[in-house]
Enzyme design. Sequence first.
Site, PDB file in Angstrom:
ATOM      1  N   THR A  24       0.828  -1.208   0.000  1.00  0.00           N
ATOM      2  CA  THR A  24       0.000   0.000   0.000  1.00  0.00           C
ATOM      3  C   THR A  24       0.859   1.253   0.000  1.00  0.00           C
ATOM      4  O   THR A  24       0.556   2.238  -0.685  1.00  0.00           O
ATOM      5  CB  THR A  24      -0.916   0.009   1.240  1.00  0.00           C
ATOM      6  OG1 THR A  24      -1.665  -1.203   1.275  1.00  0.00           O
ATOM      7  CG2 THR A  24      -1.877   1.184   1.204  1.00  0.00           C
ATOM      8  N   THR A  25       1.943   1.242   0.771  1.00  0.00           N
ATOM      9  CA  THR A  25       2.823   2.407   0.909  1.00  0.00           C
ATOM     10  C   THR A  25       3.471   2.787  -0.417  1.00  0.00           C
ATOM     11  O   THR A  25       3.898   3.931  -0.598  1.00  0.00           O
ATOM     12  CB  THR A  25       3.888   2.122   1.984  1.00  0.00           C
ATOM     13  OG1 THR A  25       3.225   1.812   3.213  1.00  0.00           O
ATOM     14  CG2 THR A  25       4.800   3.309   2.215  1.00  0.00           C
TER      15      THR A  25
ATOM     16  N   TYR B  67     -13.271  -2.427   0.526  1.00  0.00           N
ATOM     17  CA  TYR B  67     -14.482  -1.817  -0.030  1.00  0.00           C
ATOM     18  C   TYR B  67     -15.695  -2.754  -0.056  1.00  0.00           C
ATOM     19  O   TYR B  67     -16.781  -2.377   0.365  1.00  0.00           O
ATOM     20  CB  TYR B  67     -14.234  -1.257  -1.441  1.00  0.00           C
ATOM     21  CG  TYR B  67     -15.405  -0.423  -1.939  1.00  0.00           C
ATOM     22  CD1 TYR B  67     -15.579   0.886  -1.486  1.00  0.00           C
ATOM     23  CD2 TYR B  67     -16.344  -0.960  -2.808  1.00  0.00           C
ATOM     24  CE1 TYR B  67     -16.671   1.632  -1.906  1.00  0.00           C
ATOM     25  CE2 TYR B  67     -17.434  -0.216  -3.232  1.00  0.00           C
ATOM     26  CZ  TYR B  67     -17.604   1.079  -2.775  1.00  0.00           C
ATOM     27  OH  TYR B  67     -18.677   1.809  -3.181  1.00  0.00           O
TER      28      TYR B  67
ATOM     29  N   TYR C 118      -2.835  -9.979   5.100  1.00  0.00           N
ATOM     30  CA  TYR C 118      -2.673  -8.619   5.621  1.00  0.00           C
ATOM     31  C   TYR C 118      -4.023  -8.090   6.080  1.00  0.00           C
ATOM     32  O   TYR C 118      -4.940  -7.947   5.275  1.00  0.00           O
ATOM     33  CB  TYR C 118      -2.071  -7.747   4.519  1.00  0.00           C
ATOM     34  CG  TYR C 118      -1.826  -6.286   4.859  1.00  0.00           C
ATOM     35  CD1 TYR C 118      -1.772  -5.821   6.172  1.00  0.00           C
ATOM     36  CD2 TYR C 118      -1.616  -5.363   3.839  1.00  0.00           C
ATOM     37  CE1 TYR C 118      -1.537  -4.490   6.458  1.00  0.00           C
ATOM     38  CE2 TYR C 118      -1.378  -4.025   4.110  1.00  0.00           C
ATOM     39  CZ  TYR C 118      -1.341  -3.592   5.415  1.00  0.00           C
ATOM     40  OH  TYR C 118      -1.111  -2.262   5.697  1.00  0.00           O
TER      41      TYR C 118
ATOM     42  N   ARG D 260      -8.105   0.619   6.441  1.00  0.00           N
ATOM     43  CA  ARG D 260      -8.089   0.839   4.992  1.00  0.00           C
ATOM     44  C   ARG D 260      -9.112  -0.020   4.257  1.00  0.00           C
ATOM     45  O   ARG D 260      -9.620   0.373   3.204  1.00  0.00           O
ATOM     46  CB  ARG D 260      -6.693   0.559   4.419  1.00  0.00           C
ATOM     47  CG  ARG D 260      -5.666   1.631   4.759  1.00  0.00           C
ATOM     48  CD  ARG D 260      -4.341   1.347   4.056  1.00  0.00           C
ATOM     49  NE  ARG D 260      -3.368   2.406   4.309  1.00  0.00           N
ATOM     50  CZ  ARG D 260      -3.219   3.492   3.553  1.00  0.00           C
ATOM     51  NH1 ARG D 260      -4.011   3.688   2.521  1.00  0.00           N
ATOM     52  NH2 ARG D 260      -2.291   4.386   3.845  1.00  0.00           N
TER      53      ARG D 260
ATOM     54  N   LYS E  93       0.326 -10.081   8.497  1.00  0.00           N
ATOM     55  CA  LYS E  93       0.706  -8.712   8.822  1.00  0.00           C
ATOM     56  C   LYS E  93      -0.531  -8.107   9.471  1.00  0.00           C
ATOM     57  O   LYS E  93      -1.529  -7.831   8.805  1.00  0.00           O
ATOM     58  CB  LYS E  93       1.101  -7.934   7.568  1.00  0.00           C
ATOM     59  CG  LYS E  93       1.457  -6.463   7.850  1.00  0.00           C
ATOM     60  CD  LYS E  93       1.733  -5.695   6.565  1.00  0.00           C
ATOM     61  CE  LYS E  93       2.001  -4.215   6.876  1.00  0.00           C
ATOM     62  NZ  LYS E  93       2.181  -3.406   5.641  1.00  0.00           N
TER      63      LYS E  93
ATOM     64  N   ILE F 171       6.405  -5.290   9.471  1.00  0.00           N
ATOM     65  CA  ILE F 171       6.569  -4.704   8.141  1.00  0.00           C
ATOM     66  C   ILE F 171       6.271  -3.229   8.329  1.00  0.00           C
ATOM     67  O   ILE F 171       5.130  -2.832   8.548  1.00  0.00           O
ATOM     68  CB  ILE F 171       5.655  -5.354   7.090  1.00  0.00           C
ATOM     69  CG1 ILE F 171       6.070  -6.817   6.887  1.00  0.00           C
ATOM     70  CG2 ILE F 171       5.732  -4.591   5.764  1.00  0.00           C
ATOM     71  CD1 ILE F 171       5.179  -7.595   5.936  1.00  0.00           C
TER      72      ILE F 171
END
Length: 296
Positions: A46-47, A109, A135, A140, A164, A206
Amino acid sequence: MEYLYGTGVALITPFNPDFSVDVNGLQRVVEHSINGGVDYLVVLGTTAETATLTDAEKTLVIKTVIKTNAGRLPLVLGVGGNNTMHVVDELKRIDLTEFVAILSVSPYYNKPTQEGIYQHFKAIAQASPKPIIVYNVPGRTGSNMLASTTVRLAQDFKNIVAIKEACGDMNQITEILKNKPSSFLVISGDDITALPTVLAGGAGVISVIGQGLPAPFSKMINLGLDKKVGEAYEIHHSLEEGMGLIFEEGNPAGIKAIFESLEICKAVVRLPLVEASANLKSKIGKFVKKLAKVSV
């Protein structure tokens, strides 16, 4: 899965002022992380602002990191999404030769039920040629993968090797640690809970801030794994302000501001994200200078 212990970092994608991928900047970010002592690199998480990258840009990022890393550290690739069939198809198409594992986010979503989340990862487990780190990041995705679902996946699929966990809830994290198979790894997905997770029995983190400040952050995690609690928390407290600052206006605007203050790359992000404000950049710059004066 020894290579997933310690400090992994979710690499940013540096951009030039014209919003093109800054290949030289990405090379410097990778070198900075490696030289600072991190244990593995996560590509296209994502980052990395992966949602805003074209397929050609994703390929460019992958090739750049592989070439720059030159086999020095294990690599993990982000392969996830909210269209299960598309993720499965990606796993069949992508060359995963250079990667030790994939990182796959819980569907966002759509807000699936726990059974939907389980079936999503079941399909990925059946398709993936590499070990999988699931994850969970409810802030998010809009849904929380419960500890019971994580443990169920860990028990049912041998190639689901780690989570994660970025739920921010230590009760949920300790529930996973208590009930998981012995070989399954719990990796913190939040910088602020990284040390508590490690001290509770987690394998590491992470990290976002770890790529900008790799030396102190990696040392903190290693001390935590060695159960040197006092020394680890001393570093944690020195980094705590920065952990808050980099998320003040969203990720990765904050960590890119750290890299700009270090003159490694620009702080440019792509819409719908916007660059860190001048005020935040000033605070981050002062924090980085202050940290540099402290021996950790």
